[in-house]
Each structure stands twice: as structure tokens, then as C-alpha cells.
Design a protein around this motif. Structure first.
Motif, PDB file in Angstrom:
ATOM      1  N   LEU A 254      41.110  28.361  54.555  1.00 63.27           N
ATOM      2  CA  LEU A 254      40.673  28.269  53.168  1.00 63.27           C
ATOM      3  C   LEU A 254      40.916  29.558  52.391  1.00 63.27           C
ATOM      4  CD1 LEU A 254      39.366  26.819  50.820  1.00 63.27           C
ATOM      5  CD2 LEU A 254      37.111  27.353  51.783  1.00 63.27           C
ATOM      6  N   GLY A 255      40.362  30.663  52.850  1.00 68.44           N
ATOM      7  CA  GLY A 255      40.516  31.922  52.126  1.00 68.44           C
ATOM      8  C   GLY A 255      39.526  32.946  52.631  1.00 68.44           C
ATOM      9  N   TYR A 256      39.288  33.973  51.829  1.00 68.17           N
ATOM     10  CA  TYR A 256      38.374  35.032  52.220  1.00 68.17           C
ATOM     11  C   TYR A 256      37.081  34.885  51.423  1.00 68.17           C
ATOM     12  CZ  TYR A 256      37.039  39.413  54.366  1.00 68.17           C
ATOM     13  OH  TYR A 256      36.393  40.351  55.127  1.00 68.17           O
ATOM     14  N   LYS A 257      35.976  34.774  52.139  1.00 71.96           N
ATOM     15  CA  LYS A 257      34.672  34.472  51.539  1.00 71.96           C
ATOM     16  C   LYS A 257      33.937  35.772  51.207  1.00 71.96           C
ATOM     17  CE  LYS A 257      30.372  32.063  52.821  1.00 71.96           C
ATOM     18  NZ  LYS A 257      29.785  31.206  53.880  1.00 71.96           N
ATOM     19  N   VAL A 258      33.469  35.890  49.972  1.00 73.41           N
ATOM     20  CA  VAL A 258      32.801  37.103  49.502  1.00 73.41           C
ATOM     21  C   VAL A 258      31.515  36.707  48.788  1.00 73.41           C
ATOM     22  CG1 VAL A 258      32.969  39.139  48.021  1.00 73.41           C
ATOM     23  CG2 VAL A 258      35.003  38.303  49.237  1.00 73.41           C
ATOM     24  N   GLY A 259      30.449  37.415  49.111  1.00 67.74           N
ATOM     25  CA  GLY A 259      29.184  37.206  48.422  1.00 67.74           C
ATOM     26  C   GLY A 259      28.581  38.528  48.016  1.00 67.74           C
ATOM     27  N   LEU A 260      27.992  38.576  46.840  1.00 69.82           N
ATOM     28  CA  LEU A 260      27.235  39.742  46.404  1.00 69.82           C
ATOM     29  C   LEU A 260      25.758  39.503  46.698  1.00 69.82           C
ATOM     30  CD1 LEU A 260      28.880  40.566  42.946  1.00 69.82           C
ATOM     31  CD2 LEU A 260      29.512  41.390  45.235  1.00 69.82           C
ATOM     32  N   ASP A 261      25.082  40.543  47.161  1.00 72.11           N
ATOM     33  CA  ASP A 261      23.673  40.421  47.497  1.00 72.11           C
ATOM     34  C   ASP A 261      22.849  40.457  46.206  1.00 72.11           C
ATOM     35  OD1 ASP A 261      21.490  40.092  49.014  1.00 72.11           O
ATOM     36  OD2 ASP A 261      21.561  42.027  50.027  1.00 72.11           O
ATOM     37  N   ARG A 262      23.001  39.398  45.445  1.00 70.49           N
ATOM     38  CA  ARG A 262      22.402  39.304  44.124  1.00 70.49           C
ATOM     39  C   ARG A 262      22.009  37.850  43.875  1.00 70.49           C
ATOM     40  NH1 ARG A 262      25.787  40.852  38.615  1.00 70.49           N
ATOM     41  NH2 ARG A 262      24.686  39.448  37.207  1.00 70.49           N
ATOM     42  N   PRO A 263      20.722  37.519  43.999  1.00 73.15           N
ATOM     43  CA  PRO A 263      20.295  36.130  43.837  1.00 73.15           C
ATOM     44  C   PRO A 263      20.653  35.558  42.470  1.00 73.15           C
ATOM     45  CG  PRO A 263      18.533  37.462  44.785  1.00 73.15           C
ATOM     46  CD  PRO A 263      19.606  38.409  44.344  1.00 73.15           C
ATOM     47  N   LEU A 264      21.002  34.284  42.462  1.00 71.28           N
ATOM     48  CA  LEU A 264      21.213  33.596  41.195  1.00 71.28           C
ATOM     49  C   LEU A 264      19.887  33.386  40.473  1.00 71.28           C
ATOM     50  CD1 LEU A 264      23.754  30.716  41.971  1.00 71.28           C
ATOM     51  CD2 LEU A 264      24.156  32.774  40.642  1.00 71.28           C
ATOM     52  N   ARG A 265      18.933  32.827  41.200  1.00 70.57           N
ATOM     53  CA  ARG A 265      17.612  32.558  40.652  1.00 70.57           C
ATOM     54  C   ARG A 265      16.704  32.143  41.796  1.00 70.57           C
ATOM     55  NH1 ARG A 265      20.976  28.335  39.333  1.00 70.57           N
ATOM     56  NH2 ARG A 265      20.388  26.237  40.087  1.00 70.57           N
ATOM     57  N   ASP A 266      15.398  32.134  41.538  1.00 69.51           N
ATOM     58  CA  ASP A 266      14.451  31.632  42.519  1.00 69.51           C
ATOM     59  C   ASP A 266      14.630  30.133  42.693  1.00 69.51           C
ATOM     60  OD1 ASP A 266      13.412  34.132  42.901  1.00 69.51           O
ATOM     61  OD2 ASP A 266      11.636  33.820  41.644  1.00 69.51           O
ATOM     62  N   TYR A 267      14.427  29.681  43.913  1.00 68.66           N
ATOM     63  CA  TYR A 267      14.470  28.255  44.198  1.00 68.66           C
ATOM     64  C   TYR A 267      13.184  27.607  43.702  1.00 68.66           C
ATOM     65  CZ  TYR A 267      14.109  23.971  46.991  1.00 68.66           C
ATOM     66  OH  TYR A 267      13.949  22.674  47.393  1.00 68.66           O
ATOM     67  N   VAL A 268      13.312  26.507  43.015  1.00 68.22           N
ATOM     68  CA  VAL A 268      12.172  25.734  42.531  1.00 68.22           C
ATOM     69  C   VAL A 268      12.325  24.315  43.049  1.00 68.22           C
ATOM     70  CG1 VAL A 268      10.930  24.882  40.508  1.00 68.22           C
ATOM     71  CG2 VAL A 268      11.964  27.162  40.465  1.00 68.22           C
ATOM     72  N   GLU A 269      11.246  23.757  43.578  1.00 69.30           N
ATOM     73  CA  GLU A 269      11.280  22.388  44.082  1.00 69.30           C
ATOM     74  C   GLU A 269      11.823  21.444  43.013  1.00 69.30           C
ATOM     75  OE1 GLU A 269      10.979  19.351  46.722  1.00 69.30           O
ATOM     76  OE2 GLU A 269      10.523  21.462  47.151  1.00 69.30           O
ATOM     77  N   GLY A 270      12.796  20.640  43.380  1.00 67.10           N
ATOM     78  CA  GLY A 270      13.404  19.702  42.450  1.00 67.10           C
ATOM     79  C   GLY A 270      14.635  20.227  41.747  1.00 67.10           C
ATOM     80  N   ASP A 271      14.957  21.513  41.945  1.00 68.54           N
ATOM     81  CA  ASP A 271      16.166  22.091  41.349  1.00 68.54           C
ATOM     82  C   ASP A 271      17.360  21.722  42.226  1.00 68.54           C
ATOM     83  OD1 ASP A 271      18.202  23.585  40.282  1.00 68.54           O
ATOM     84  OD2 ASP A 271      17.231  25.536  40.526  1.00 68.54           O
ATOM     85  N   HIS A 272      18.115  20.733  41.815  1.00 71.69           N
ATOM     86  CA  HIS A 272      19.269  20.258  42.579  1.00 71.69           C
ATOM     87  C   HIS A 272      20.594  20.754  42.006  1.00 71.69           C
ATOM     88  CE1 HIS A 272      16.787  16.599  44.189  1.00 71.69           C
ATOM     89  NE2 HIS A 272      16.373  17.769  44.662  1.00 71.69           N
ATOM     90  N   ASP A 273      20.543  21.648  41.055  1.00 66.23           N
ATOM     91  CA  ASP A 273      21.762  22.162  40.434  1.00 66.23           C
ATOM     92  C   ASP A 273      22.386  23.221  41.344  1.00 66.23           C
ATOM     93  OD1 ASP A 273      23.799  23.050  38.838  1.00 66.23           O
ATOM     94  OD2 ASP A 273      22.511  23.961  37.306  1.00 66.23           O
ATOM     95  N   ARG A 274      23.549  22.940  41.870  1.00 66.81           N
ATOM     96  CA  ARG A 274      24.269  23.904  42.701  1.00 66.81           C
ATOM     97  C   ARG A 274      25.599  24.288  42.046  1.00 66.81           C
ATOM     98  NH1 ARG A 274      19.902  23.784  44.082  1.00 66.81           N
ATOM     99  NH2 ARG A 274      18.983  23.643  46.175  1.00 66.81           N
ATOM    100  N   SER A 275      25.611  24.266  40.733  1.00 66.53           N
ATOM    101  CA  SER A 275      26.815  24.679  40.002  1.00 66.53           C
ATOM    102  C   SER A 275      26.969  26.193  40.092  1.00 66.53           C
ATOM    103  CB  SER A 275      26.710  24.277  38.528  1.00 66.53           C
ATOM    104  OG  SER A 275      26.505  22.889  38.389  1.00 66.53           O
ATOM    105  N   PRO A 276      28.143  26.694  40.427  1.00 69.27           N
ATOM    106  CA  PRO A 276      28.360  28.138  40.477  1.00 69.27           C
ATOM    107  C   PRO A 276      28.145  28.775  39.110  1.00 69.27           C
ATOM    108  CG  PRO A 276      30.130  26.965  41.599  1.00 69.27           C
ATOM    109  CD  PRO A 276      29.325  25.930  40.873  1.00 69.27           C
ATOM    110  N   ASP A 277      27.676  30.011  39.129  1.00 67.92           N
ATOM    111  CA  ASP A 277      27.484  30.784  37.911  1.00 67.92           C
ATOM    112  C   ASP A 277      28.817  31.443  37.543  1.00 67.92           C
ATOM    113  OD1 ASP A 277      26.911  33.617  36.644  1.00 67.92           O
ATOM    114  OD2 ASP A 277      25.166  32.366  36.180  1.00 67.92           O
ATOM    115  N   VAL A 278      29.375  31.065  36.408  1.00 67.94           N
ATOM    116  CA  VAL A 278      30.710  31.524  36.010  1.00 67.94           C
ATOM    117  C   VAL A 278      30.745  33.035  35.853  1.00 67.94           C
ATOM    118  CG1 VAL A 278      32.487  31.374  34.225  1.00 67.94           C
ATOM    119  CG2 VAL A 278      31.252  29.320  34.918  1.00 67.94           C
ATOM    120  N   HIS A 279      29.693  33.598  35.283  1.00 69.52           N
ATOM    121  CA  HIS A 279      29.665  35.054  35.089  1.00 69.52           C
ATOM    122  C   HIS A 279      29.655  35.779  36.427  1.00 69.52           C
ATOM    123  CE1 HIS A 279      28.703  39.004  33.531  1.00 69.52           C
ATOM    124  NE2 HIS A 279      27.630  39.047  34.311  1.00 69.52           N
ATOM    125  N   LEU A 280      28.851  35.306  37.376  1.00 72.74           N
ATOM    126  CA  LEU A 280      28.796  35.966  38.676  1.00 72.74           C
ATOM    127  C   LEU A 280      30.108  35.805  39.438  1.00 72.74           C
ATOM    128  CD1 LEU A 280      27.191  37.615  40.647  1.00 72.74           C
ATOM    129  CD2 LEU A 280      26.132  35.526  41.510  1.00 72.74           C
TER     130      LEU A 280
END
Length: 386
Positions: A254-280
Motif C-alpha cells: 500500500l505505502g508508508y503509514k505516518v501518524g502524528l501524535d495529535r488527537p483529532l477529538r475526544d471520542y463521544v458515544e454515538g460519534d460514527h464519523d470517521r472522515s479524515p481531517d483534511v487540514h491534518l
């Protein structure tokens, strides 16, 4: 023994498979199913390594290699690859070296100007690093498929769509109540519900300030071929001057996987949105273009998953009165110990006394506030390098 496991993720599924393989009657419950996209266990790869800033986790990581090799042998699947790891972080470097020396793990210190000799194309930034050869991508999808096959072969039952709402200990064991009105009785219950742990643990008298949140990873590389990145080593590049830490590994094919140690947001019950953050995604691409020059900073895909931080960045593994086993607070490191966790949780479910290393993850360390800084790895508990 009748066993119910709550949570079909990287800890719950291996625990269920191990218990079933030992001859117990096992039911595995999960509201969304095995390795679903809303869980902490989705995606093709994770990073396994021996490099940790405390000796307890180094020793557990060595045991994890044996557990992964055992899983591969039993399932006939390849579940991990060796590529090596470069760990560059001025805050934790001394602790990492001390832990590796204590356990007798071979490693090399790499001068700041020589980092590209171990990680091609890595930009020097004045910090020295540690190279350790025993690390690489854990093939997460293959690992989960292997455990699911072992569970099925041993007669374990998976019930998806089950939302656990009640856990009650009784004289004859534990009763699990579900939102649809169904109930199950068990001799022992293993609670490994990932980001949903907090409310369930409170029902059995264990209240911990867990913090579930969402983070994002991005795959980079040449869209026509992954050959340039498949054999690259893994990397942990610690935070510096307000720039977040970065962890990275190849995902073969596939490719080279990179993650920044920077949370998108806190998890909230019922939050099913897993859309990537374009800015991040753009911020991550800028970091790759600047610091990792062995492959193009071309975005191939981005993925969002959850994980749950414990108060001190270390796992919580314990048994509670009445036949309850608790496994929570993966703190971004859960999958690299997945194969071993199945064995450890099955041992706890069978009433075996944990060894000295596993005992350090007991919830008892939080009694009366606990001294988090003095717990093993506490001061550096959030130095992760997923």
C-alpha cells in the motif's frame, strides 16, 4: 467454564480465541462486529517493537514476539514482519537505552548526523537516536482474521449487534444484560470494550478517568508501486519545540503509514464519523515532505481510528471480585501486544496469579489517587510511538 468476552477488538478477540482453544464455552459480544471501522482494531497495520522507555514493557514485548510467532504457527498466516526501528527523541532516549540494557536487548546509538544511514532520507535535526532491529509492521488485518478463525475452529460464538448495558455479579457467577433485553450468564466475564470501557467499569465499581479519542494516520508513496516503501524501517520521531511526535511504518502493498501524535477529538458515544481531517492530512504531508525524503509525500489514503488513554498511559489489566477480568486503557499501544494479551487475559480468567510484570498493570495502582509518576513507565507513559 462459561466465558463471556465483551469487545471483539485487538484484546477481546484474542482472549476469546485463547479461552475457546483451552476448552471453555465462549461467547464474544460486540455491538459492531470484529475489527469494524469504528473500533480501535481496524486498518491493515500497526507497529510492533522492543523499544520502550521502561523494562517492563520491553520484557512484555519480547513475550509478544513469541506470541505472534505462536499465532502464525497455529493459523498458518503471516502476522508480523521485521524491518527495524529508529527511535529519535531527546526526552526518552536515555530511558529507552537504560531499559534495553537492563533486559539485554541489542541496540545501537546513532549520532544525529548519521540517522539517514539507518532510515534512508531522514532529515537530521540535531538529535541522536537508537536503532533496534526487532521491530516492524504488525499485519493487523491478518492477525484479527487469524484469531477469528481460531475462535470459530474451537467452537466459540460471536454475537454482533449486542450492546451490553448491565453487568451484575451474583452468587452463581456474572449476568450480562443487553439493550435488546437478552441476558447471558457466565462464570467469568472479560471486559475489553475499548472506548466504551468507562461506563461498564463503573457498573462493577471501578471508576477510572479514561480518555477515549480519535486519531488519524495517512499512507504516502508512489501511487503506481509500493516497492519504494515496503522494506523501509519504522520510525518514532519524538515531539520537539511544539511539533508533535510522529510514528511511521510500511504497510506492504500500500505505502508508508505516518501518524502524528495529535488527537483529532475526544471520542463521544454515538460519534460514527470517521472522515479524515483534511487540514491534518495536509499538516502530515508537509511533515513528510520536510523530514522523510525516501518517498513522495503523495497522499494515498487516510484513516481514523479510536484508542483510549489511561491516566498514566499504561494498560489496566486486573481481576475484580465475582469473576470479572478488566482490560482497558490501550493508550495507543494495544495492538502490538494483541497476541500476548489473549494469553494473559485467558490466564486471568482461569484464576492464575499474574507474574510480577503483568501485576504492575493492576488497577490498584490508582487507589487513593496513586503516584502516577512513580509507577513503572509513568513519567514516560505517553511516549508511545504507535
Amino acid at each position: 467454564m462459561r466465558c463471556v468476552v465483551v469487545g471483539a477488538g485487538a484484546w477481546g478477540l484474542p482472549a476469546a480465541a485463547e479461552l475457546a482453544g483451552r476448552g471453555h464455552d465462549v461467547v464474544l459480544l460486540d455491538r459492531h462486529g470484529i475489527a469494524n471501522r469504528l473500533s480501535s482494531s481496524s486498518g491493515p497495520t500497526r507497529l510492533w517493537r522492543l523499544t520502550h522507555p521502561d523494562a517492563v514493557r520491553v520484557r512484555l514485548a519480547l513475550r509478544s514476539i513469541d506470541a505472534m510467532e505462536r499465532l502464525a504457527s497455529r493459523s498458518g498466516r503471516t502476522v508480523h514482519l521485521r524491518r527495524g526501528l529508529l527511535w529519535r527523541d531527546d526526552v526518552s532516549l536515555e530511558a529507552v537505552q537504560a531499559a534495553l540494557r537492563e533486559v539485554g536487548v541489542e541496540h545501537q546509538v546513532v549520532a544525529s548526523q548519521d540517522v539517514a544511514s539507518r532510515f534512508p532520507g531522514l532529515r537530521p535535526d540535531g538529535r541522536a537516536a537508537v536503532w533496534q532491529a526487532d521491530a516492524g509492521p504488525l499485519l493487523a488485518g491478518e492477525s484479527m482474521a487469524a484469531q477469528a478463525a481460531l475462535l470459530a475452529a474451537a467452537g466459540g460464538v460471536v454475537r454482533s449487534g449486542q450492546v451490553v448495558t448491565e453487568i451484575r455479579t451474583r452468587a452463581s457467577g456474572v449476568r450480562i444484560g443487553c439493550a435488546d433485553g437478552r441476558s447471558l450468564d457466565a462464570d467469568v466475564v472479560v471486559l475489553a470494550p475499548g472506548p466504551g470501557a468507562g461506563p461498564l467499569l463503573a457498573q462493577v465499581g471501578l471508576e477510572l478517568p479514561l480518555r477515549p479519542h480519535l486519531e488519524q494516520v495517512v499512507h504516502f508513496g508512489d501511487p503506481t508501486t509500493s516497492a519504494r516503501t515496503d522494506d523501509l524501517p519504522c520510525l518514532f520521531d519524538g515531539p520537539r519545540d511544539g511539533v508533535p511526535g510522529m510514528y511511521a511504518m510500511p504497510t506492504p502493498g500500500l505505502g508508508y503509514k505516518v501518524g502524528l501524535d495529535r488527537p483529532l477529538r475526544d471520542y463521544v458515544e454515538g460519534d460514527h464519523d470517521r472522515s479524515p481531517d483534511v487540514h491534518l492530512v495536509a499538516v502530515t504531508a508537509e511533515r513528510v515532505a520536510r523530514d522523510l525524503t525516501a518517498f513522495p509525500a503523495h497522499v494515498l489514503d487516510a484513516q481514523v481510528c479510536s484508542w483510549t488513554d489511561s491516566p498514566d498511559g499504561r494498560f489496566v489489566l486486573d481481576t475484580l471480585p465475582g469473576g470479572i477480568v478488566v482490560a482497558c486503557g490501550d493508550s495507543g499501544e494495544g495492538f502490538k501486544f494483541s497476541a500476548l494479551m489473549g494469553i494473559l487475559l485467558a490466564d486471568l480468567a482461569e484464576g492464575r496469579t499474574p507474574d510480577a510484570d503483568v501485576a504492575t498493570f493492576s488497577a490498584r495502582r490508582f487507589a487513593s489517587g496513586g503516584d502516577l509518576k512513580n509507577s513503572p513507565g509513568g513519567a514516560l507513559g505517553h511516549v508511545l510511538g504507535r
